[in-house]
Motif scaffolding. Structure first.
Motif, PDB file in Angstrom:
ATOM      1  N   UNK A  42       0.818  -1.212   0.000  1.00 19.44           N
ATOM      2  CA  UNK A  42       0.000   0.000   0.000  1.00 19.44           C
ATOM      3  C   UNK A  42       0.854   1.265   0.000  1.00 19.44           C
ATOM      4  N   UNK A  43       1.980   1.225   0.694  1.00 19.54           N
ATOM      5  CA  UNK A  43       2.863   2.387   0.739  1.00 19.54           C
ATOM      6  C   UNK A  43       3.271   2.830  -0.667  1.00 19.54           C
ATOM      7  N   UNK A  44       3.458   1.870  -1.564  1.00 24.25           N
ATOM      8  CA  UNK A  44       3.955   2.188  -2.903  1.00 24.25           C
ATOM      9  C   UNK A  44       2.921   2.898  -3.784  1.00 24.25           C
ATOM     10  N   UNK A  45       1.700   3.048  -3.278  1.00 26.30           N
ATOM     11  CA  UNK A  45       0.753   3.940  -3.945  1.00 26.30           C
ATOM     12  C   UNK A  45       1.190   5.399  -3.812  1.00 26.30           C
ATOM     13  N   UNK A  46       1.974   5.679  -2.765  1.00 19.29           N
ATOM     14  CA  UNK A  46       2.279   7.065  -2.410  1.00 19.29           C
ATOM     15  C   UNK A  46       3.737   7.441  -2.636  1.00 19.29           C
ATOM     16  N   UNK A  47       4.639   6.470  -2.540  1.00 11.64           N
ATOM     17  CA  UNK A  47       6.039   6.759  -2.843  1.00 11.64           C
ATOM     18  C   UNK A  47       6.786   5.460  -3.121  1.00 11.64           C
ATOM     19  N   UNK A  48       7.919   5.582  -3.788  1.00  8.14           N
ATOM     20  CA  UNK A  48       8.771   4.415  -4.015  1.00  8.14           C
ATOM     21  C   UNK A  48       9.460   4.026  -2.709  1.00  8.14           C
ATOM     22  N   UNK A  49       9.807   2.761  -2.611  1.00  5.45           N
ATOM     23  CA  UNK A  49      10.504   2.296  -1.417  1.00  5.45           C
ATOM     24  C   UNK A  49      11.768   3.117  -1.165  1.00  5.45           C
ATOM     25  N   UNK A  50      12.515   3.408  -2.206  1.00  2.68           N
ATOM     26  CA  UNK A  50      13.775   4.132  -2.038  1.00  2.68           C
ATOM     27  C   UNK A  50      13.582   5.584  -1.617  1.00  2.68           C
ATOM     28  N   UNK A  51      12.361   6.078  -1.663  1.00  2.42           N
ATOM     29  CA  UNK A  51      12.109   7.464  -1.276  1.00  2.42           C
ATOM     30  C   UNK A  51      11.698   7.618   0.183  1.00  2.42           C
ATOM     31  N   UNK A  52      11.590   6.517   0.925  1.00  3.25           N
ATOM     32  CA  UNK A  52      11.287   6.598   2.351  1.00  3.25           C
ATOM     33  C   UNK A  52      12.508   7.147   3.081  1.00  3.25           C
ATOM     34  N   UNK A  53      12.315   8.156   3.894  1.00  2.00           N
ATOM     35  CA  UNK A  53      13.424   8.743   4.642  1.00  2.00           C
ATOM     36  C   UNK A  53      13.669   8.041   5.968  1.00  2.00           C
ATOM     37  N   UNK A  54      12.605   7.522   6.585  1.00  2.00           N
ATOM     38  CA  UNK A  54      12.751   6.916   7.905  1.00  2.00           C
ATOM     39  C   UNK A  54      11.589   5.973   8.162  1.00  2.00           C
ATOM     40  N   UNK A  55      11.891   4.898   8.890  1.00  2.00           N
ATOM     41  CA  UNK A  55      10.856   4.014   9.420  1.00  2.00           C
ATOM     42  C   UNK A  55      10.965   4.048  10.934  1.00  2.00           C
ATOM     43  N   UNK A  56       9.813   4.149  11.603  1.00  2.00           N
ATOM     44  CA  UNK A  56       9.774   4.093  13.068  1.00  2.00           C
ATOM     45  C   UNK A  56       8.845   2.947  13.463  1.00  2.00           C
ATOM     46  N   UNK A  57       9.335   2.055  14.302  1.00  2.00           N
ATOM     47  CA  UNK A  57       8.521   0.966  14.828  1.00  2.00           C
ATOM     48  C   UNK A  57       8.194   1.260  16.286  1.00  2.00           C
ATOM     49  N   UNK A  58       6.916   1.368  16.598  1.00  2.00           N
ATOM     50  CA  UNK A  58       6.514   1.713  17.960  1.00  2.00           C
ATOM     51  C   UNK A  58       6.799   0.589  18.942  1.00  2.00           C
ATOM     52  N   UNK A  59       6.678  -0.640  18.484  1.00  2.00           N
ATOM     53  CA  UNK A  59       7.015  -1.825  19.273  1.00  2.00           C
ATOM     54  C   UNK A  59       7.103  -3.000  18.312  1.00  2.00           C
ATOM     55  N   UNK A  60       7.550  -4.139  18.806  1.00  2.00           N
ATOM     56  CA  UNK A  60       7.932  -5.239  17.915  1.00  2.00           C
ATOM     57  C   UNK A  60       6.945  -6.396  17.925  1.00  2.00           C
ATOM     58  N   UNK A  61       5.662  -6.130  18.077  1.00  2.00           N
ATOM     59  CA  UNK A  61       4.647  -7.152  17.830  1.00  2.00           C
ATOM     60  C   UNK A  61       4.430  -7.279  16.321  1.00  2.00           C
ATOM     61  N   UNK A  62       4.131  -8.501  15.872  1.00  2.00           N
ATOM     62  CA  UNK A  62       4.142  -8.769  14.439  1.00  2.00           C
ATOM     63  C   UNK A  62       3.095  -7.985  13.654  1.00  2.00           C
ATOM     64  N   UNK A  63       1.971  -7.649  14.261  1.00  2.00           N
ATOM     65  CA  UNK A  63       0.994  -6.858  13.503  1.00  2.00           C
ATOM     66  C   UNK A  63       1.462  -5.420  13.295  1.00  2.00           C
ATOM     67  N   UNK A  64       2.614  -5.076  13.855  1.00  2.00           N
ATOM     68  CA  UNK A  64       3.218  -3.759  13.636  1.00  2.00           C
ATOM     69  C   UNK A  64       4.546  -3.844  12.877  1.00  2.00           C
ATOM     70  N   UNK A  65       5.071  -5.045  12.670  1.00  2.00           N
ATOM     71  CA  UNK A  65       6.401  -5.152  12.038  1.00  2.00           C
ATOM     72  C   UNK A  65       6.489  -6.209  10.939  1.00  2.00           C
ATOM     73  N   UNK A  66       5.419  -6.956  10.652  1.00  2.00           N
ATOM     74  CA  UNK A  66       5.544  -8.116   9.759  1.00  2.00           C
ATOM     75  C   UNK A  66       6.154  -7.769   8.405  1.00  2.00           C
ATOM     76  N   UNK A  67       5.800  -6.604   7.861  1.00  2.00           N
ATOM     77  CA  UNK A  67       6.303  -6.251   6.529  1.00  2.00           C
ATOM     78  C   UNK A  67       7.712  -5.673   6.541  1.00  2.00           C
TER      79      UNK A  67
END
Length: 244
Positions: A42-67
């Motif tokens: 879904x993210x790639x509807x809005x920008x290319x993967x290489x254009x992401x400046x930062x990823x922030x993970x709030x915590x490491x449960x799989x429904x927040x980090x699986x991808x």
């Protein structure tokens, strides 16, 4: 700043849905907050993967980090195909250490660990973190630009920590995994829609957006419950964009 909802289910996605993933855009700065099941497509509807400046993970449960794991493959593949792919900046908790170590393995990401009251910058955005109670190490995320303040609860329970973190937010994105009548002690580590409304009222926020839903529950019930305590509340819609 603009917030786009990539996924808003908790635990696992409903049909054609995705779990937690939120895209922040500000001028030339692009930040992905959480990376749950289905969000990278879904993210790639809005920008290319290489254009992401930062990823922030709030915590490491799989429904927040699986991808985050297929995202690693995407970066490695692009590098292997000699595409202009820089190391992506990633902020994440240290624990559970086995997951943090696996995510950071092979130096695909330029990673840094979140700690209580950490402060970082990205473009013109100031980002800080507040530790909140959950089953594992978890953080609320606060992003400030000028006088605008965005707060994301991550996963947590009702209490002083999230109430303090949310203070003065122009937009408060808050998990509401359950309704008050169904939450009980079984899900005491999550927020109900009513609890989200109470936090919004106590914290003086401008707008509350609910997220992290149980797929079988009707969204109207979340909205109705939160509105008992706070009037300016919205139910997040996947692919919708909100001004902060």
């Amino acid at each position: 700043m603009k917030l786009t909802i990539l996924g808003n289910y908790g635990t696992f996605p409903g049909v054609n849905g995705a779990c937690s993933g939120y895209f922040i855009q500000d001028e030339s700065t692009r930040i992905l907050i959480d990376c749950g099941n289905g969000t990278i497509s879904r993210l790639q509807r809005y920008c290319r993967i290489e254009d992401i400046d930062m990823i922030i993970l709030s915590h490491l449960h799989f429904d927040h980090i699986a991808d985050i794991f297929p995202l690693k493959y995407a970066i490695e593949t692009k590098v292997g195909m000699n595409q202009n792919m820089r190391r992506m900046r990633l902020c994440l908790p240290m624990r559970p250490s086995v997951l943090a170590e696996e995510i950071c393995r092979d130096n695909v990401f330029d990673h840094e660990f979140i700690m209580e009251n950490s402060e970082i910058t990205a473009g013109g955005l100031k980002i800080s973190f507040a530790r909140v109670p959950h089953l594992i190490e978890s953080y609320a995320i606060i992003i400030i630009k000028g006088e605008k303040r965005f707060v994301y609860s991550g996963d947590t329970c009702f209490g002083d920590e999230i109430t303090e973190a949310a203070k003065g937010a122009d937009l408060f994105l808050c998990e509401s995994s359950v309704l008050e009548k169904t939450g009980g002690t079984r899900l005491a580590h999550h927020m109900s829609a009513g609890a989200a409304g109470r936090v919004a009222a106590s914290s003086g926020v401008n707008k509350l957006i609910l997220t992290h839903f149980w797929y079988e529950e009707k969204r109207e019930k979340y909205l109705s419950e939160a509105k008992k305590y706070f009037k300016n509340v919205w139910v997040s819609e996947e692919f919708s964009t909100y001004e902060i």
